[in-house]
Design a protein around this motif. Structure first.
Motif, short mmCIF file in Angstrom:
data_model
loop_
_atom_site.label_atom_id
_atom_site.label_comp_id
_atom_site.label_asym_id
_atom_site.label_seq_id
_atom_site.Cartn_x
_atom_site.Cartn_y
_atom_site.Cartn_z
N LEU A 32 73.53 45.44 27.44
CA LEU A 32 72.87 46.14 26.34
C LEU A 32 71.88 47.18 26.82
CD1 LEU A 32 72.33 43.10 23.95
CD2 LEU A 32 74.02 44.93 23.73
N GLY A 33 71.61 47.22 28.12
CA GLY A 33 70.69 48.22 28.65
C GLY A 33 70.55 48.09 30.15
N GLU A 34 70.60 49.23 30.85
CA GLU A 34 70.64 49.20 32.31
C GLU A 34 69.50 49.98 32.98
OE1 GLU A 34 74.54 50.59 33.39
OE2 GLU A 34 75.50 48.73 32.75
N ASP A 35 68.65 50.64 32.19
CA ASP A 35 67.62 51.49 32.78
C ASP A 35 66.43 50.69 33.31
OD1 ASP A 35 69.09 53.74 32.25
OD2 ASP A 35 68.09 54.17 30.35
N TYR A 36 66.01 49.66 32.55
CA TYR A 36 64.84 48.87 32.94
C TYR A 36 65.11 47.39 32.68
CZ TYR A 36 62.08 53.18 33.08
OH TYR A 36 61.59 54.43 33.38
N ALA A 37 64.38 46.54 33.37
CA ALA A 37 64.47 45.10 33.17
C ALA A 37 63.08 44.50 33.33
CB ALA A 37 65.43 44.47 34.19
N GLY A 38 62.80 43.44 32.60
CA GLY A 38 61.47 42.86 32.69
C GLY A 38 61.42 41.41 32.23
N LEU A 39 60.41 40.69 32.71
CA LEU A 39 60.15 39.31 32.33
C LEU A 39 58.66 39.13 32.08
CD1 LEU A 39 62.23 37.36 35.03
CD2 LEU A 39 62.86 37.65 32.63
N ALA A 40 58.34 38.28 31.10
CA ALA A 40 56.96 37.85 30.88
C ALA A 40 56.99 36.35 30.62
CB ALA A 40 56.33 38.59 29.71
N THR A 41 56.11 35.60 31.28
CA THR A 41 56.09 34.15 31.12
C THR A 41 54.65 33.67 30.87
OG1 THR A 41 55.86 33.80 33.52
CG2 THR A 41 58.10 33.82 32.60
N TYR A 42 54.56 32.47 30.33
CA TYR A 42 53.26 31.88 30.00
C TYR A 42 53.12 30.54 30.70
CZ TYR A 42 49.44 29.80 27.33
OH TYR A 42 48.26 29.20 26.97
N LYS A 43 51.96 30.35 31.35
CA LYS A 43 51.66 29.08 31.98
C LYS A 43 50.16 28.92 32.13
CE LYS A 43 52.52 26.23 36.07
NZ LYS A 43 53.14 26.15 37.42
N GLY A 44 49.65 27.77 31.68
CA GLY A 44 48.25 27.44 31.89
C GLY A 44 47.27 28.44 31.33
N GLY A 45 47.57 28.98 30.15
CA GLY A 45 46.65 29.90 29.51
C GLY A 45 46.78 31.35 29.94
N LYS A 46 47.75 31.68 30.80
CA LYS A 46 47.88 33.04 31.32
C LYS A 46 49.30 33.55 31.15
CE LYS A 46 47.25 35.84 35.49
NZ LYS A 46 46.94 35.84 36.94
N ILE A 47 49.40 34.84 30.79
CA ILE A 47 50.70 35.52 30.71
C ILE A 47 50.90 36.34 31.98
CG2 ILE A 47 52.07 37.27 29.52
CD1 ILE A 47 50.73 36.42 26.91
N ASN A 48 52.02 36.10 32.64
CA ASN A 48 52.39 36.88 33.82
C ASN A 48 53.56 37.79 33.45
OD1 ASN A 48 50.62 35.65 35.89
ND2 ASN A 48 51.78 33.80 35.37
N ILE A 49 53.51 39.03 33.91
CA ILE A 49 54.52 40.00 33.52
C ILE A 49 54.98 40.78 34.73
CG2 ILE A 49 52.83 41.81 32.96
CD1 ILE A 49 54.67 42.47 30.53
N ARG A 50 56.29 41.11 34.73
CA ARG A 50 56.86 41.88 35.84
C ARG A 50 58.02 42.71 35.30
NH1 ARG A 50 57.57 37.93 40.53
NH2 ARG A 50 55.37 37.69 39.98
N THR A 51 58.04 43.99 35.62
CA THR A 51 59.11 44.88 35.18
C THR A 51 59.63 45.69 36.36
OG1 THR A 51 57.58 46.66 34.60
CG2 THR A 51 58.13 45.10 32.86
#
Length: 454
Positions: A32-51
């Motif tokens: 559905l899309g090939e230009d960008y990819a990313g993840l965001a996760t939640y653990k222990g009160g903090k959101i971590n993000i990576r693209t």
């Protein structure tokens, strides 16, 4: 059209691997899309993000450390998402699929109100700014909906859970899946069963759902006078094994192919070969061939075409349709389709494809490759009705790009494409193939084939 996947687990019940599930199911949104990819996760009160820029799997295969958690959202699309927002609610991450029609108007107004934009006023920036003006996430989503014109599906990762919403028109579907100790939602459920998820239900138009632990709870529903799901979901956009509204994508495509075959049989036209444009035309071609098989078994006809694949898709090429400009689309189309090494000298071939949008790939790429095989007659059979209007609800086709808008006459289009005939399904055949009432389907880009100028 971008794709996303969201996952929430209850650690005490969950028997899977959070990162494996999040990685695998986000990867299944890649088409559905090939230009960008990313993840965001939640653990222990903090959101971590990576693209990352580029394809999901190569970028994230060795870059999952630090993304462990109990909730997460994954994205594949045309923008750098998810994005992380610090608001009066606290931090939240969000991603989006769809199109905001009144984007420029909203950007101007927000700038006048003192807002600034880091990504030039991307749709997701507008959405998150509007949501953050609410009294809470649900109120913010409702206020956002009141402000924007367009169609959307949104996922919002917050400390209290993951909110998902489909706009009240319901044009872009969302599906909820589940397995022991986990609940998930996705824009394309094609890979759910490979990872042990079971289909639970479709998200209703306007429904605001909170995923937390291993359950999905409806928090509110935005009313709508009219809902219309995009028919192109079944014709092309989503993967062939996907199911929406309990209707299999592959079955719809085969029924559309059968409708085209019935028309040819009725007029006494029997080709030597039926072949797909891979991969999007394959199930249409199968349905076309199966209808001939059905009728010869019933002794209605005495001859059928062979099914063959005269064009071969190079498996490491990407999709040309969602590319951002014509040069990139032409390059990808040239790369991905290879002509067969066999000879088809003198053959009469029906070529099945999902749609004719701009027509440039057929004219510049497909037809020369087919003629080089020695094919005598090329007859295109198209599973989507003739399209005279660009889609206002998506971003792939822009105003003025459609072949039918530039060349309304079918005869002139046949000459332009250098083929021998061109047939489309009708809107009625499309509705019958899907099996839903016509008034519940979005056909804004389609007109009946017989309405074209001849």
């Amino acid at each position: 059209m971008p794709g996303f996947f969201v996952l929430s687990i209850e650690p005490k019940k969950y028997q899977g691997n959070f990162l494996d599930d999040l990685f695998g199911q986000t990867f299944y949104q890649q088409h559905l899309g090939e230009d960008y990819a990313g993840l965001a996760t939640y653990k222990g009160g903090k959101i971590n993000i990576r693209t990352h820029r580029g394809l999901f799997r190569p970028n994230f295969s060795n870059d999952m450390v630090g993304l462990e958690g109990t909730m997460g959202i994954g994205y594949c699309g045309d923008n750098r998402e998810p994005i992380l927002i610090d608001s009066k609610f606290g931090y939240f991450a969000a991603c989006f699929s769809g199109n905001i029609i009144n984007r420029d108007e909203l950007v101007k107004r927000l700038k006048n109100d003192g807002h600034s934009f880091a990504w030039g006023g991307a749709d997701i920036e507008i959405i998150t700014k509007l949501i953050a003006q609410g009294e809470g996430y649900v109120d913010g989503i409702k206020r956002m909906n009141n402000e924007i014109q367009g169609a959307y599906s949104v996922a919002i990762l917050t400390p209290e859970g993951i909110y998902i919403v489909s706009d009240p028109s319901g044009r872009w579907p969302l599906v909820i899946g589940e397995k022991t100790g986990a609940v998930a939602a996705t824009t394309d459920p094609c890979g759910l069963t490979n990872w042990g998820f079971n289909y639970k239900r479709d998200v209703e138009p306007g429904e605001i759902v909170l995923l937390r632990d291993d359950y999905a709870e409806t928090k509110d529903k935005i009313p709508s006078a009219k809902t219309q799901i995009c028919t192109f979901v079944w014709v092309y956009t989503n993967f062939p094994n996907a199911v929406f509204k309990n209707i299999a994508v592959s079955a719809v495509r085969k029924r559309l192919g059968a409708a085209l075959a019935k028309r040819d049989i009725k007029r006494g036209f029997i080709p030597d070969i039926v072949a797909p444009v891979p991969d999007s035309g394959r199930f249409c071609a199968i349905g076309y061939h199966q209808e001939f098989c059905r009728q010869i078994n019933e002794k209605i006809i005495d001859r059928i075409p062979e099914y063959d694949e005269v064009l071969v898709k190079y498996p490491y090429a990407g999709r040309s349709y969602p590319r951002s400009n014509q040069m990139k689309r032409d390059l990808e189309a040239t790369i991905k389709l290879l002509r067969s090494g066999e000879s088809y000298s003198g053959k009469k071939v029906v070529v099945c494809d999902d749609s004719v949008r701009r027509g440039t790939q057929i004219e510049r790429n497909l037809v020369p490759k087919l003629r080089a095989l020695g094919i005598n007659e090329i007859h295109f059979r198209i599973s989507n009705p003739d399209s005279f209007s660009y889609c206002r609800w998506g971003k792939t086709i822009q105003k003025g790009e459609l072949l039918a808008a530039r060349i309304p006459s079918i005869k002139k289009r046949i000459n332009f494409l250098s083929i021998d005939s061109l047939e489309y399904t009708t809107i009625q055949e499309l509705a019958e193939a899907i099996g839903l009432p016509l008034e519940t389907l979005c056909i804004d880009c389609d007109l009946p084939a017989q309405s074209a100028l001849v």
